[in-house]
Design an enzyme around this catalytic site. Structure first.
Site, PDB file in Angstrom:
ATOM      1  N   GLY A  10      32.534  37.783  37.164  1.00  0.00           N
ATOM      2  CA  GLY A  10      33.345  37.943  38.368  1.00  0.00           C
ATOM      3  C   GLY A  10      32.502  38.382  39.567  1.00  0.00           C
ATOM      4  N   TYR A  11      33.186  38.597  40.669  1.00  0.00           N
ATOM      5  CA  TYR A  11      32.509  38.901  41.944  1.00  0.00           C
ATOM      6  C   TYR A  11      31.663  40.182  41.847  1.00  0.00           C
ATOM      7  CZ  TYR A  11      32.268  40.362  46.902  1.00  0.00           C
ATOM      8  OH  TYR A  11      31.874  40.803  48.141  1.00  0.00           O
ATOM      9  N   ILE A  12      32.295  41.293  41.540  1.00  0.00           N
ATOM     10  CA  ILE A  12      31.545  42.557  41.536  1.00  0.00           C
ATOM     11  C   ILE A  12      30.681  42.661  40.279  1.00  0.00           C
ATOM     12  CG2 ILE A  12      31.737  45.063  41.730  1.00  0.00           C
ATOM     13  CD1 ILE A  12      34.541  44.639  42.981  1.00  0.00           C
ATOM     14  N   ASN A  32      36.582  36.177  30.090  1.00  0.00           N
ATOM     15  CA  ASN A  32      37.404  35.054  29.614  1.00  0.00           C
ATOM     16  C   ASN A  32      37.437  33.903  30.620  1.00  0.00           C
ATOM     17  OD1 ASN A  32      39.162  35.831  31.620  1.00  0.00           O
ATOM     18  ND2 ASN A  32      40.839  36.424  30.264  1.00  0.00           N
ATOM     19  N   SER A 124      40.141  51.901  42.155  1.00  0.00           N
ATOM     20  CA  SER A 124      40.312  51.314  43.483  1.00  0.00           C
ATOM     21  C   SER A 124      40.876  52.343  44.452  1.00  0.00           C
ATOM     22  CB  SER A 124      41.289  50.145  43.367  1.00  0.00           C
ATOM     23  OG  SER A 124      41.730  49.737  44.642  1.00  0.00           O
ATOM     24  N   ALA A 125      40.564  52.159  45.717  1.00  0.00           N
ATOM     25  CA  ALA A 125      41.165  53.000  46.757  1.00  0.00           C
ATOM     26  C   ALA A 125      42.672  52.822  46.802  1.00  0.00           C
ATOM     27  CB  ALA A 125      40.566  52.635  48.108  1.00  0.00           C
ATOM     28  N   TYR A 148      49.763  46.610  40.361  1.00  0.00           N
ATOM     29  CA  TYR A 148      48.292  46.613  40.268  1.00  0.00           C
ATOM     30  C   TYR A 148      47.760  48.038  40.433  1.00  0.00           C
ATOM     31  CZ  TYR A 148      43.443  46.204  41.777  1.00  0.00           C
ATOM     32  OH  TYR A 148      42.083  46.388  41.917  1.00  0.00           O
ATOM     33  N   LYS A 152      45.915  50.876  37.674  1.00  0.00           N
ATOM     34  CA  LYS A 152      44.667  51.633  37.859  1.00  0.00           C
ATOM     35  C   LYS A 152      44.911  53.131  37.631  1.00  0.00           C
ATOM     36  CE  LYS A 152      41.935  48.200  38.922  1.00  0.00           C
ATOM     37  NZ  LYS A 152      40.885  47.780  37.973  1.00  0.00           N
ATOM     38  N   ASP A 294      51.046  46.714  53.610  1.00  0.00           N
ATOM     39  CA  ASP A 294      49.766  47.107  54.204  1.00  0.00           C
ATOM     40  C   ASP A 294      49.870  48.468  54.878  1.00  0.00           C
ATOM     41  OD1 ASP A 294      48.212  45.002  53.444  1.00  0.00           O
ATOM     42  OD2 ASP A 294      48.129  44.030  55.419  1.00  0.00           O
TER      43      ASP A 294
HETATM   44  P1  NAD Z   1      37.044  39.143  39.756  1.00  0.00           P
HETATM   45  O1  NAD Z   1      38.352  38.515  39.476  1.00  0.00           O
HETATM   46  O2  NAD Z   1      36.023  38.372  40.513  1.00  0.00           O
HETATM   47  O3  NAD Z   1      36.376  39.621  38.377  1.00  0.00           O
HETATM   48  C1  NAD Z   1      37.142  40.025  37.269  1.00  0.00           C
HETATM   49  C2  NAD Z   1      36.651  39.220  36.066  1.00  0.00           C
HETATM   50  O4  NAD Z   1      37.400  39.594  34.909  1.00  0.00           O
HETATM   51  C3  NAD Z   1      36.846  37.712  36.238  1.00  0.00           C
HETATM   52  O5  NAD Z   1      35.611  37.060  36.011  1.00  0.00           O
HETATM   53  C4  NAD Z   1      37.898  37.326  35.192  1.00  0.00           C
HETATM   54  O6  NAD Z   1      37.668  36.044  34.659  1.00  0.00           O
HETATM   55  C5  NAD Z   1      37.717  38.428  34.176  1.00  0.00           C
HETATM   56  N1  NAD Z   1      38.919  38.754  33.373  1.00  0.00           N
HETATM   57  C6  NAD Z   1      40.188  38.942  33.806  1.00  0.00           C
HETATM   58  N2  NAD Z   1      40.983  39.283  32.782  1.00  0.00           N
HETATM   59  C7  NAD Z   1      40.199  39.320  31.674  1.00  0.00           C
HETATM   60  C8  NAD Z   1      40.430  39.603  30.308  1.00  0.00           C
HETATM   61  N3  NAD Z   1      41.652  39.919  29.863  1.00  0.00           N
HETATM   62  N4  NAD Z   1      39.397  39.568  29.441  1.00  0.00           N
HETATM   63  C9  NAD Z   1      38.149  39.226  29.875  1.00  0.00           C
HETATM   64  N5  NAD Z   1      37.872  38.936  31.159  1.00  0.00           N
HETATM   65  C10 NAD Z   1      38.882  38.989  32.049  1.00  0.00           C
HETATM   66  O7  NAD Z   1      37.333  40.543  40.491  1.00  0.00           O
HETATM   67  P2  NAD Z   1      36.342  41.587  41.160  1.00  0.00           P
HETATM   68  O8  NAD Z   1      36.619  41.613  42.624  1.00  0.00           O
HETATM   69  O9  NAD Z   1      34.951  41.367  40.710  1.00  0.00           O
HETATM   70  O10 NAD Z   1      36.917  42.930  40.557  1.00  0.00           O
HETATM   71  C11 NAD Z   1      36.337  43.580  39.437  1.00  0.00           C
HETATM   72  C12 NAD Z   1      37.103  44.856  39.149  1.00  0.00           C
HETATM   73  O11 NAD Z   1      37.064  45.706  40.294  1.00  0.00           O
HETATM   74  C13 NAD Z   1      38.591  44.646  38.825  1.00  0.00           C
HETATM   75  O12 NAD Z   1      38.952  45.538  37.796  1.00  0.00           O
HETATM   76  C14 NAD Z   1      39.282  44.993  40.119  1.00  0.00           C
HETATM   77  O13 NAD Z   1      40.586  45.474  39.897  1.00  0.00           O
HETATM   78  C15 NAD Z   1      38.385  46.102  40.657  1.00  0.00           C
HETATM   79  N6  NAD Z   1      38.456  46.267  42.126  1.00  0.00           N
HETATM   80  C16 NAD Z   1      38.233  45.191  42.944  1.00  0.00           C
HETATM   81  C17 NAD Z   1      38.350  45.328  44.334  1.00  0.00           C
HETATM   82  C18 NAD Z   1      38.138  44.155  45.253  1.00  0.00           C
HETATM   83  O14 NAD Z   1      38.593  44.224  46.417  1.00  0.00           O
HETATM   84  N7  NAD Z   1      37.466  43.089  44.864  1.00  0.00           N
HETATM   85  C19 NAD Z   1      38.690  46.591  44.878  1.00  0.00           C
HETATM   86  C20 NAD Z   1      38.890  47.661  44.016  1.00  0.00           C
HETATM   87  C21 NAD Z   1      38.784  47.486  42.634  1.00  0.00           C
HETATM   88  N1  UFG Z   2      44.185  40.765  56.774  1.00  0.00           N
HETATM   89  C1  UFG Z   2      44.520  39.864  57.763  1.00  0.00           C
HETATM   90  N2  UFG Z   2      44.576  38.525  57.437  1.00  0.00           N
HETATM   91  C2  UFG Z   2      44.299  38.064  56.187  1.00  0.00           C
HETATM   92  C3  UFG Z   2      43.967  39.005  55.177  1.00  0.00           C
HETATM   93  C4  UFG Z   2      43.924  40.344  55.508  1.00  0.00           C
HETATM   94  O1  UFG Z   2      44.758  40.237  58.896  1.00  0.00           O
HETATM   95  O2  UFG Z   2      44.378  36.842  55.951  1.00  0.00           O
HETATM   96  C5  UFG Z   2      44.084  42.199  57.119  1.00  0.00           C
HETATM   97  C6  UFG Z   2      45.017  43.094  56.342  1.00  0.00           C
HETATM   98  O3  UFG Z   2      46.262  43.196  56.972  1.00  0.00           O
HETATM   99  C7  UFG Z   2      44.229  44.412  56.320  1.00  0.00           C
HETATM  100  C8  UFG Z   2      42.762  43.960  56.308  1.00  0.00           C
HETATM  101  O4  UFG Z   2      42.783  42.618  56.807  1.00  0.00           O
HETATM  102  O5  UFG Z   2      44.451  45.138  57.504  1.00  0.00           O
HETATM  103  C9  UFG Z   2      42.131  43.972  54.934  1.00  0.00           C
HETATM  104  O6  UFG Z   2      42.941  43.230  54.017  1.00  0.00           O
HETATM  105  P1  UFG Z   2      42.434  42.796  52.571  1.00  0.00           P
HETATM  106  O7  UFG Z   2      43.515  41.999  51.942  1.00  0.00           O
HETATM  107  O8  UFG Z   2      41.084  42.171  52.659  1.00  0.00           O
HETATM  108  O9  UFG Z   2      42.210  44.187  51.825  1.00  0.00           O
HETATM  109  P2  UFG Z   2      43.256  45.362  51.504  1.00  0.00           P
HETATM  110  O10 UFG Z   2      42.705  46.597  52.117  1.00  0.00           O
HETATM  111  O11 UFG Z   2      44.623  44.986  51.849  1.00  0.00           O
HETATM  112  O12 UFG Z   2      43.192  45.440  49.914  1.00  0.00           O
HETATM  113  C10 UFG Z   2      41.950  45.391  49.182  1.00  0.00           C
HETATM  114  C11 UFG Z   2      42.229  44.776  47.809  1.00  0.00           C
HETATM  115  C12 UFG Z   2      43.102  45.685  46.994  1.00  0.00           C
HETATM  116  C13 UFG Z   2      42.476  47.052  46.932  1.00  0.00           C
HETATM  117  C14 UFG Z   2      42.229  47.578  48.310  1.00  0.00           C
HETATM  118  C15 UFG Z   2      41.540  48.917  48.282  1.00  0.00           C
HETATM  119  O13 UFG Z   2      42.861  43.514  47.945  1.00  0.00           O
HETATM  120  O14 UFG Z   2      43.184  45.201  45.682  1.00  0.00           O
HETATM  121  O15 UFG Z   2      41.415  46.663  49.045  1.00  0.00           O
HETATM  122  O16 UFG Z   2      40.426  48.846  47.462  1.00  0.00           O
HETATM  123  F1  UFG Z   2      43.302  47.887  46.275  1.00  0.00           F
END
Ligand code: NAD
Ligand code: UFG
Length: 337
Positions: A10-12, A32, A124-125, A148, A152, A294
């Site tokens: 995944g991304y992170i 997966n 997550s925040a 969601y 967490k 939001d």
């Molecule tokens: P992502 O979707 O890119 O990565 C998650 C990975 O988990 C994916 O590759 C997916 O295929 C895999 N996956 C999902 N369900 C699974 C399962 N049951 N078994 C095995 N693999 C599985 O997301 P990400 O942005 O890299 O996020 C990683 C983690 O960080 C997540 O737990 C997410 O909730 C948390 N997080 C993300 C953000 C964000 O903004 N990206 C912010 C806060 C927390």
């Molecule tokens: N926004 C727009 N247009 C878009 C998408 C977002 O104006 O198309 C704005 C939102 O209103 C917000 C800001 O951009 O003000 C950031 O929005 P994001 O959707 O990128 O991020 P959020 O802060 O809403 O949420 C993200 C993740 C959540 C996580 C949270 C805190 O999606 O899962 O950060 O970690 F919980």
């Protein structure tokens, strides 16, 4: 150390696995592929000149995890696997609890059975809900506004109970703010499936011509320019925080809970302006109503991470946008394009 990285394609997870390997750790990716591409491993190999092992599997599958642990002998688990779309979690709560809560529980049970007790969790925040004030400190009350976020909080509580019952565990609960950007090579980055719900990937797709314009959700918030303010953190800085959290836990048993953010907030308009500079082209946008759920402003108090881990985010907003743009330009349709 030998590490299991769940959600490792995944991304992170992919960015963190690269830094963990560069820090000298051995890494096995477990995913997966429900929200990622196996091709990310080829890209990681290009950066590292070494190929991490990817095992395709699900964190809900106890038998497969048991077999993996018996075979590999891990020292620690970094757990990214899970579902993360807020809107989808409202529509499909059982699916979210199954992957995020039951999946984590199954993983922890497999770890306990195998005697692996070092665990780093992606929180997550979002667990802070709508905070009473900013910057947000780790001891602020938690309140989720969707399944969601609740998933967490539930896992955070399970981890605290686990430490109480058995203080030999070493657990980090890392609360990420808004991860954006990509590896500086442009080889790995964020590749959302379908329409992006987050701001940065949406802007990227507008800049590259895949979408006509950005919709800005609200310009009537109580913020300096009326648009929402967030703590955007470069994904490579976030990844580095995991390497530091792991080092911390090696030296110290117990529970670590820290924010990973920059401690600074930027508005949607700030991001648009910075991205337009990076891409050398304007980002067309329209103002639309606020998005339900939001909040106006969210940014971290980053002092605990600095004090406990020596963590400091090094990459500024322009760098986040430049790296996101490089990734998008080199891969206009992501990994499978
Ligand atoms: P992502 O979707 O890119 O990565 C998650 C990975 O988990 C994916 O590759 C997916 O295929 C895999 N996956 C999902 N369900 C699974 C399962 N049951 N078994 C095995 N693999 C599985 O997301 P990400 O942005 O890299 O996020 C990683 C983690 O960080 C997540 O737990 C997410 O909730 C948390 N997080 C993300 C953000 C964000 O903004 N990206 C912010 C806060 C927390
Ligand atoms: N926004 C727009 N247009 C878009 C998408 C977002 O104006 O198309 C704005 C939102 O209103 C917000 C800001 O951009 O003000 C950031 O929005 P994001 O959707 O990128 O991020 P959020 O802060 O809403 O949420 C993200 C993740 C959540 C996580 C949270 C805190 O999606 O899962 O950060 O970690 F919980």
């Amino acid at each position: 150390m030998k590490l299991l990285v769940t959600g490792g394609t995944g991304y992170i997870g992919s960015h963190t696995a690269v830094l963990l390997m560069q820090a000298g750790h051995e890494v096995v990716l477990w995913d997966n592929l429900s929200n990622s591409s196996a091709r990310v491993v080829d890209r990681m190999a290009m950066i590292l000149r070494e190929r991490p092992l990817l095992v395709i599997g699900d964190v809900r599958d106890r038998a497969a995890l048991d077999a993996l642990f018996a075979h590999q002998g891990f020292d620690a688990v970094i757990h990214f696997a899970g579902l993360k779309a807020v809107g989808e979690s409202v529509e499909r709560p059982l699916l979210y609890y199954e992957h995020n809560v039951q999946g984590t529980l199954t993983l922890l049970q497999a770890m306990a059975a195998a005697g692996v007790r070092l665990f780093v969790f992606s929180s997550s925040a979002t667990v802070y809900g709508d905070p009473a004030s900013v910057p947000i400190r780790e001891d602020f009350p938690r309140a989720a506004t969707n399944p969601y976020g609740r998933s967490k909080i539930i896992v955070e509580d399970i981890l605290a109970d686990l430490i109480t019952a058995d203080p030999t565990w070493r657990i980090a609960r890392l609360r990420y703010f808004n991860p954006v950007g990509a590896h500086e090579s442009g080889l790995i980055g964020e590749d959302p499936r379908g329409t992006p719900s987050n701001l940065m990937p949406y802007i990227c797709q507008v800049a590259v011509g895949r979408r006509p314009q950005l919709r800005v959700f609200g310009d009537d918030y109580e913020t300096p320019d009326g648009t929402g303010v967030r703590d955007y953190i470069h994904v490579v800085d976030l990844a580095a925080g995991h390497v530091q959290a792991l080092d911390y836990l090696v030296g110290k048993a117990g529970l670590l809970t820290v924010n990973l953010g920059t401690g600074r907030g930027y508005s949607v308009r700030d991001l648009i302006a910075s991205f337009a500079r990076a891409a050398g082209r304007p980002i067309p946008y329209v103002i639309e109503p606020r998005r339900p759920g939001d909040i106006a402003t969210c940014y971290a108090d980053a002092q605990a991470a600095q004090r406990l881990l020596g963590f400091r985010a090094l990459r500024d907003l322009d760098r986040m946008c430049a790296d996101a743009w490089r990734w998008q330009q080199q891969n206009p349709h992501g990994y499978d394009g």
